[in-house]
Design an enzyme around this catalytic site. Structure first.
Site, PDB file in Angstrom:
ATOM      1  N   ASP A 284       0.860  -1.359  -0.211  1.00 40.69           N
ATOM      2  CA  ASP A 284       0.349   0.218  -0.003  1.00 40.69           C
ATOM      3  C   ASP A 284       0.995   1.073   0.068  1.00 40.69           C
ATOM      4  O   ASP A 284       1.933   1.634   0.734  1.00 40.69           O
ATOM      5  CB  ASP A 284      -1.052  -0.484   1.372  1.00 40.69           C
ATOM      6  CG  ASP A 284      -2.252   1.274   1.163  1.00 40.69           C
ATOM      7  OD1 ASP A 284      -2.837   0.719   0.641  1.00 40.69           O
ATOM      8  OD2 ASP A 284      -1.759   1.850   2.709  1.00 40.69           O
TER       9      ASP A 284
ATOM     10  N   GLU B 297      14.554 -15.282   0.351  1.00 39.36           N
ATOM     11  CA  GLU B 297      14.641 -16.580   1.183  1.00 39.36           C
ATOM     12  C   GLU B 297      13.504 -17.615   1.071  1.00 39.36           C
ATOM     13  O   GLU B 297      14.713 -18.430   1.579  1.00 39.36           O
ATOM     14  CB  GLU B 297      14.929 -16.025   3.049  1.00 39.36           C
ATOM     15  CG  GLU B 297      15.948 -15.028   3.257  1.00 39.36           C
ATOM     16  CD  GLU B 297      15.633 -14.054   4.376  1.00 39.36           C
ATOM     17  OE1 GLU B 297      16.312 -13.394   4.454  1.00 39.36           O
ATOM     18  OE2 GLU B 297      14.364 -14.584   4.879  1.00 39.36           O
TER      19      GLU B 297
END
Length: 561
Positions: free
Chosen positions: A221, A271
């Site tokens: 956002d 990751e």
């Protein structure tokens, strides 16, 4: 043939399965759920996570690849959940972490990914950090997590600047000890200070928290607002408005430094196997600026709002599609397409109102302010154009973002009583901003009942009587319904979607757009009012009835040759 546009880095070797591996998002169909207005399982009038879980079979039948879940965090709802109290929990009014885990497991069993909304520009004023900042006082490390300033005037009684918030009213609010804090949105949404390493570390922790729970990606956002550089003497609102936002040096918006934040996020997202995806809500002024957010080294994708802002017009659509596919190729991303979301008037309504000349995200505001009476709305035209535009969009390469209810052909609800509005924009700008409640009215699932099947009780926003005729129950058995149009189109899209490219085909009519995808898939849209000869090919799906070898006005057809 007029042009070949290709947005994939290597269309011959790219993974073509929208559900597989690290590239599932490149041409996915993503369905936005506004949790409080989707499905209410516990009967309190507010949608909840258990309600979403119960509707997964509906989403699977619809044929979406992913769900984007608007904020579900603890919140006072000063801004529809975008005022976040705790980034690593669920609002008890809509569920628990266990409910979340059950929801995501059910989605994954249905082969549907989950994208979670994350709000990094500001928190709620109820967030523990902001409460600590208030208690700790001026000059404290706790206040350095936010943007506090001394006021002007003899006793600091004047705000640090005359800036106006996005919802209207001052962008600064004063606390008890006399300092002021910045909030670009509601006063309940204090802006974070992204120069503070603690803010960086806490959001990395949040990304890992939800990724560890199985979240597949994040919608970011106000992605263009986090990095700020505020001089000691702040510019006036007029000076701020006159400052260019195209060179990365604006004090607030789209600063170059913001990309350091998302490069840091990308390291965390990578990751995981597969890497988590992300998409930026970045309202920026050029394709070049937007492409930076969509870089593989940053978020990977950025919202393209250009079709949302456009009129139902062949020339505007042609320019927008061509520009954004070229931009995506430069960025190494895929583009995104969207017509409706939780912030704008639904496109079935916009297209039934007089055109505004394009690039107008506020189209429909005047009509809402009149309670849906001025200017006159042509409901049939709006729905016909919305169906045609949506079928056009679903044929494009890239990701398609749908907003809950558009698959039913829902229009905006304009006549919400003043005492039942919830959006702060409505209250901060009375008579000027109609607010966004009209697109957030809970969905109709059945033709009748206290909330048209949304839940056992009356919904938290009033639903109009005409909702029943556009309910899932009413439309499921109607082969010509908008719902069944979306179901057929999404099933075909999953079958036909391959390389991220298209070839524009020539047309004798300026009001017609015709493009060809791989596998002989062709999309033809007649934007004009008059019928044209239907091009050759097997008809796969059309947005309206086809008459005697012609393609009617304001209609899209998919063909295979």
């Amino acid at each position: 043939m007029t042009d070949v546009l290709d947005s994939s880095p290597n269309p011959d070797t790219r993974d073509n399965d929208a559900d597989a591996g690290a590239t599932w998002w490149r041409q996915a169909t993503v369905y936005q759920i506004y949790p409080r207005s989707f499905s209410d399982a516990n009967g309190d009038g507010i949608g909840d996570l258990t309600g979403i879980t119960s509707r997964v079979p509906y989403l699977k039948q619809l044929g979406v690849n992913a769900v984007w879940l608007s904020p579900f965090y603890p919140s006072a709802l000063a801004d529809g959940g975008y005022d976040v109290d705790d980034y690593r929990d669920v609002d008890p009014k809509i569920g628990t972490l266990d409910d979340f885990d059950e929801m995501i497991a059910t989605l994954h069993e249905a082969n549907i990914k989950l994208i979670a909304d994350i709000v990094p520009n500001h928190s709620s004023d109820r967030h523990v950090w902001f409460q600590q900042a208030l208690a700790a006082g001026k000059g404290s490390p706790e206040r350095e997590r936010y943007i506090f300033r001394d006021g002007l005037g003899e006793n600091g009684e004047i705000p640090p600047s005359d800036w106006i918030s996005m919802f209207g009213g001052p962008a600064w609010s004063r606390v008890e000890d006399g300092q002021w804090y910045l909030h670009l949105f509601a006063k309940e949404q204090p802006d974070f200070n992204w120069k503070n390493p603690e803010v960086h570390e806490d959001f990395l922790k949040t990304l890992r928290f939800w990724s560890d729970r199985g979240v597949d990606g994040f919608r970011v956002d106000v992605a263009h607002g986090c990095a700020k550089e505020l001089p000691d003497v702040l510019p006036t609102q007029a000076e701020l408005d006159a400052t260019p936002t195209t060179d990365g040096k604006h004090p607030i918006w789209d600063r170059n430094e913001v990309h350091d934040i998302y490069a840091e996020w990308r390291q965390v997202l990578d990751e995981y196997d597969p890497p988590r995806t992300a998409v930026a809500e970045a309202w920026v002024d050029s394709a070049e600026r937007r492409a930076r957010y969509a870089s593989p080294n940053e978020l990977g994708q950025a919202f393209n709002f250009d079709l949302l802002e456009a009129d139902f017009d062949a020339g505007q659509f042609l320019e927008i599609v061509s520009t954004n596919l070229a931009e995506a190729q430069i960025a190494g991303s895929s583009t995104t397409w969207v017509f409706s979301n939780h912030d704008v008037v639904r496109h079935a309504t916009r297209y039934g109102l007089p055109a505004r000349g394009g690039r107008d995200v506020k189209q429909g505001s005047e009509w809402l302010l009149s309670g849906g009476t001025e200017p006159e709305l042509d409901i049939a035209t709006g729905l016909r154009r919305a169906r045609a535009a949506s079928l056009f969009m679903l044929g494009l390469p890239g990701s398609a973002y749908l907003y809950q209810g558009e698959e039913l052909g829902l229009g905006e609800v304009a006549d919400i009583p003043a005492d039942q509005h919830q959006d702060p924009a409505y209250f901060h700008n009375p008579g000027v901003d109609p607010g966004r409640d009209g697109c957030r009215v809970p969905l109709p699932w059945t033709v009748d009942g206290p909330s048209f099947g949304f839940g056992p009780a009356r919904a938290h926003l009033p639903q109009p009587e005409w909702f029943g005729s556009l309910s899932v129950e009413a439309e499921s058995g109607d082969p010509s319904s908008t719902l069944n149009l979306y179901r057929r189109a999404l099933a075909l899209r999953a079958e036909l979607q391959t390389a991220e490219s298209l070839e524009w085909q020539g047309s004798d009519a300026r009001s017609v757009l015709h493009f060809r995808r791989a596998n002989g898939w062709e999309v033809v849209t007649n934007f004009g009012p008059e019928a044209i000869p239907l091009p050759a090919g097997e008809v796969l799906v059309s947005s309206g009835l086809l008459d005697d070898g012609t393609l009617p006005g304001e209609t899209t057809v998919w063909l295979r040759n």
